[in-house]
Each structure stands twice: as structure tokens, then as C-alpha cells.
Design an enzyme around this catalytic site. Structure first.
Site, PDB file in Angstrom:
ATOM      1  N   MET A  33       0.851  -1.192   0.000  1.00 21.06           N
ATOM      2  CA  MET A  33       0.000   0.000   0.000  1.00 21.06           C
ATOM      3  C   MET A  33       0.892   1.249   0.000  1.00 21.06           C
ATOM      4  SD  MET A  33      -3.415  -0.941   2.113  1.00 21.06           S
ATOM      5  CE  MET A  33      -2.772  -0.669   3.739  1.00 21.06           C
ATOM      6  N   GLY A  34       2.148   1.089  -0.434  1.00 18.26           N
ATOM      7  CA  GLY A  34       3.050   2.240  -0.465  1.00 18.26           C
ATOM      8  C   GLY A  34       3.564   2.563   0.933  1.00 18.26           C
ATOM      9  N   HIS A  40       9.237  -3.669   3.450  1.00 21.04           N
ATOM     10  CA  HIS A  40       8.825  -3.833   2.050  1.00 21.04           C
ATOM     11  C   HIS A  40      10.040  -4.094   1.160  1.00 21.04           C
ATOM     12  CE1 HIS A  40       5.526  -1.003   3.480  1.00 21.04           C
ATOM     13  NE2 HIS A  40       4.831  -2.018   2.999  1.00 21.04           N
ATOM     14  N   GLN A 150       6.051 -11.422   7.216  1.00 22.66           N
ATOM     15  CA  GLN A 150       5.533 -12.180   8.359  1.00 22.66           C
ATOM     16  C   GLN A 150       4.868 -11.276   9.390  1.00 22.66           C
ATOM     17  OE1 GLN A 150       8.438 -14.518  10.622  1.00 22.66           O
ATOM     18  NE2 GLN A 150       6.966 -14.631  12.299  1.00 22.66           N
ATOM     19  N   LYS A 151       5.185  -9.996   9.345  1.00 21.71           N
ATOM     20  CA  LYS A 151       4.625  -9.062  10.339  1.00 21.71           C
ATOM     21  C   LYS A 151       3.090  -9.162  10.366  1.00 21.71           C
ATOM     22  CE  LYS A 151       3.311  -4.854  11.541  1.00 21.71           C
ATOM     23  NZ  LYS A 151       2.413  -4.327  10.636  1.00 21.71           N
ATOM     24  N   ASP A 152       2.495  -9.319   9.195  1.00 17.40           N
ATOM     25  CA  ASP A 152       1.040  -9.492   9.134  1.00 17.40           C
ATOM     26  C   ASP A 152       0.762 -10.993   9.035  1.00 17.40           C
ATOM     27  OD1 ASP A 152       0.333  -6.653   9.088  1.00 17.40           O
ATOM     28  OD2 ASP A 152       1.401  -6.660   7.190  1.00 17.40           O
ATOM     29  N   VAL A 178      11.037  -7.237   9.519  1.00 19.20           N
ATOM     30  CA  VAL A 178      12.209  -6.380   9.692  1.00 19.20           C
ATOM     31  C   VAL A 178      11.909  -5.438  10.862  1.00 19.20           C
ATOM     32  CG1 VAL A 178      13.716  -4.664   8.591  1.00 19.20           C
ATOM     33  CG2 VAL A 178      12.786  -6.571   7.246  1.00 19.20           C
ATOM     34  N   SER A 188       4.195   0.893   8.226  1.00 16.07           N
ATOM     35  CA  SER A 188       3.938   2.252   7.725  1.00 16.07           C
ATOM     36  C   SER A 188       3.221   3.063   8.801  1.00 16.07           C
ATOM     37  CB  SER A 188       3.088   2.180   6.466  1.00 16.07           C
ATOM     38  OG  SER A 188       3.711   1.325   5.530  1.00 16.07           O
ATOM     39  N   ARG A 189       2.486   2.388   9.679  1.00 13.36           N
ATOM     40  CA  ARG A 189       1.712   3.090  10.714  1.00 13.36           C
ATOM     41  C   ARG A 189       2.592   3.611  11.846  1.00 13.36           C
ATOM     42  NH1 ARG A 189      -2.475  -0.786   9.048  1.00 13.36           N
ATOM     43  NH2 ARG A 189      -4.207   0.477   8.296  1.00 13.36           N
TER      44      ARG A 189
HETATM   45  O1  PAF Z   1      -0.045  -5.832   3.566  1.00 15.03           O
HETATM   46  C1  PAF Z   1      -0.494  -4.899   2.850  1.00 15.03           C
HETATM   47  O2  PAF Z   1       0.136  -3.847   2.648  1.00 15.03           O
HETATM   48  C2  PAF Z   1      -1.884  -5.013   2.259  1.00 15.03           C
HETATM   49  O3  PAF Z   1      -2.749  -5.658   3.127  1.00 15.03           O
HETATM   50  C3  PAF Z   1      -1.899  -5.683   0.871  1.00 15.03           C
HETATM   51  C4  PAF Z   1      -1.434  -7.140   0.969  1.00 15.03           C
HETATM   52  C5  PAF Z   1      -0.989  -4.918  -0.079  1.00 15.03           C
HETATM   53  C6  PAF Z   1      -3.314  -5.678   0.301  1.00 15.03           C
HETATM   54  O4  PAF Z   1      -3.783  -4.382   0.145  1.00 15.03           O
END
Ligand code: PAF
Length: 287
Positions: A33-34, A40, A150-152, A178, A188-189
Site C-alpha cells: 500500500m506504499g 517492504h 511475516q509481520k502481518d 524487519v 507504515s503506521r
Molecule cells: O499488507 C499490505 O500492505 C496489504 O494488506 C496488501 C497485501 C498490499 C493488500 O492491500
């Protein structure tokens, strides 16, 4: 390296992919999501190392944000993101507009069962949005391999189930979380955290270190591990813990004892107004 071309139109993406496929290239995708950070970039690096074509998608997906969540204020830093990506041999950046991904009238969603628990309880509809956009991105990019962090952790299971249950010909790679020098998982948050909250946020990863230490010392009773995690988290009164648990690494169901399959310790808390999550695997590598 020159910055990768940014494509917004799916028709243009499809032709670029068709050319890559005709050239026999292995296609990899890193969905994001940038607001890119080192986490990333580790996925981008892994993708470039494995694939002949690396596609990074940048799309702040509205359907995975609940009402009152941070969709509007989610950081949008395209120029900076492209600069960061230019350090890697990324072939394409796909950054579609919201109206292109969700034209008026679009009313199909994907619901993945494993998304119902934990994050699903606290963020109703979140994984429905994630599964729907990931399926759409996979349909557009047609990757051979896709990279997630893996964070999510629960998101990685949602994506694995999506791929398995809908017979998608995509291999899923999960790369390690990381962390900042003090243990905070990159997200990002984290940019939302005030200086004081940034200090408080360290307690999440510290609670996971407690779980790891107990497990390494031979503790297998999840109640004992959870109690110590929760006690440590409670020592930071200015955060609001949503869950801190030890669960089955595949089903995310609660366990009494950690067995052969290992476990995952999961934590979610609000630090100020920012909701953070983190996890660690106990007794098993990431697969
Ligand atoms: O992990 C993310 O940034 C988002 O949930 C994803 C996988 C890009 C889907 O929008």
C-alpha cells in the site's frame, strides 16, 4: 538504477506481463500500500533475486479499512517510494486508481474463513478487503510468486488459504519481519506514533521476546506464556492491549500446550491512537 515505469491502467499492465511471459520470465509480485519501509524493501529484494520480472503494486485499498479507520490519512508517499524502489531492479510499478479497481457497481468480495478470528474480530471486514484486492492483483499480474511479510501473520494465512481454496497458480513466500534497532516491527503506521508512544510501542516486541525466552527454556504451557506476556504489557499503562496470545500456527486456534507443530505468539495493541500488531513463531521456522 532508473526508476521503474509506473503503470496505472490494467490494459497496459496486461500487455507488459504478456511480453514478459512470452520471454519465458518468472513473474514475481510484491503487493504493497506504499509508504515503503525496510520491511517492504526486503520483499522487493527477495523478489528481484528470485524472479525475472518484479512487479511492485502500490494501492491504498479502501475496502480493507473499516469505518473510522485511517484510510484517509494513510501515508501516500509515491515519489519517495519510487526513489526507494530505484535501488532495486524493479521492472514495473502498478499503481491503479481506486475507481479503476472498484468501478461503480462492483459488488463481489472474497471471504476467507481464517480471517474471522483475532484481527477479524477487531477489524470487521478487513480481511475480506485484503482477500478481494489480493485476488484482483493476482488476476491482473498473474504472478508465479508473491511476497508478503511475516509481520502481518494472519494476512499470510488468509492469502495462503485464498490461493489453496481458489486454485490460484501462485507460490507464496513469507519473509521475516524487519525490525528497528530496539525491536519495533517496521510498519507504515509507525509514522503516526508520537515520540512518547514510539517509546511505549517497544513493549509489543518485548512481550514476544518473553514468549521466545520461555519457550527456549522449555515452557510449553500456553497459559503460562500468555500470562507473562500480558503482565509485561500491563506494565505499560498507556497502551490498550487487544490480544496477546499463543495460538496454533496454522489454524490460529488457542492451544493448551505447544506441540510438535509449534505455535505463533500474536499481539495487538493500541498505542495512543495507533493500532499495532506483531508476532513471533515458537518452535517452527516461517514456511
Ligand atoms: O499488507 C499490505 O500492505 C496489504 O494488506 C496488501 C497485501 C498490499 C493488500 O492491500
Amino acid at each position: 538504477m532508473p526508476t521503474a515505469p509506473v503503470i496505472a491502467a490494467s490494459s497496459e499492465l496486461r500487455s507488459a506481463i504478456a511480453a514478459a511471459r512470452a520471454a519465458g520470465k518468472r513473474i514475481g509480485v510484491v503487493p504493497t500500500m506504499g509508504a515503503l519501509h525496510e520491511g517492504h524493501l526486503s520483499l522487493v529484494e527477495a523478489c528481484c533475486a528470485e524472479c525475472g520480472i518484479t512487479v511492485v503494486t502500490i494501492f491504498v485499498n479502501p475496502t480493507q479499512f473499516g469505518p473510522g479507520e485511517d484510510y484517509q490519512r494513510y501515508p501516500r508517499t509515491m515519489e519517495r517510494d519510487l526513489k526507494l524502489l530505484s535501488q532495486y531492479p524493479v521492472d514495473l510499478v502498478f499503481a491503479p486508481a481506486v475507481e479503476a479497481m472498484y468501478p461503480p457497481g462492483s459488488d463481489t468480495h472474497v471471504e476467507v474463513g481464517i480471517g474471522q478470528s483475532w484481527e477479524g474480530q477487531h477489524r470487521a471486514g478487513h480481511f475480506r478487503g485484503v482477500a478481494t484486492i489480493v485476488l484482483k492483483l493476482f488476476n491482473l499480474v498473474t504472478p508465479d510468486v508473491a511476497f508478503f511479510g511475516q509481520k502481518d501473520y494472519q494476512q499470510t494465512l488468509v492469502v495462503r488459504h485464498l490461493v489453496r481454496d481458489l486454485d490460484l497458480p501462485v507460490e507464496i513466500r513469507v519473509c521475516p519481519t524487519v525490525r528497528e534497532a530496539d525491536g519495533l516491527a517496521m510498519s507504515s503506521r509507525n509514522a503516526y506514533l508520537s515520540t512518547a508512544d514510539r517509546q511505549r510501542a517497544r513493549i509489543l516486541s518485548q512481550s514476544l521476546r518473553v514468549a521466545e525466552q520461555l519457550f527456549a527454556a522449555g515452557e510449553r504451557r500456553t497459559a503460562v506464556i500468555e500470562k507473562q506476556m500480558q503482565e509485561l504489557l500491563a506494565s505499560e499503562p498507556n497502551i490498550s492491549v487487544q490480544y496477546a496470545i499463543v495460538a496454533h500456527p496454522q489454524t490460529l486456534g488457542l492451544l493448551h500446550e505447544i506441540g510438535e507443530e509449534g505455535a505463533v505468539a500474536l499481539v495487538a495493541a493500541k498505542v495512543g491512537t495507533t493500532r499495532l500488531i506483531d508476532n513471533t513463531l515458537l518452535g517452527r521456522p516461517i514456511d
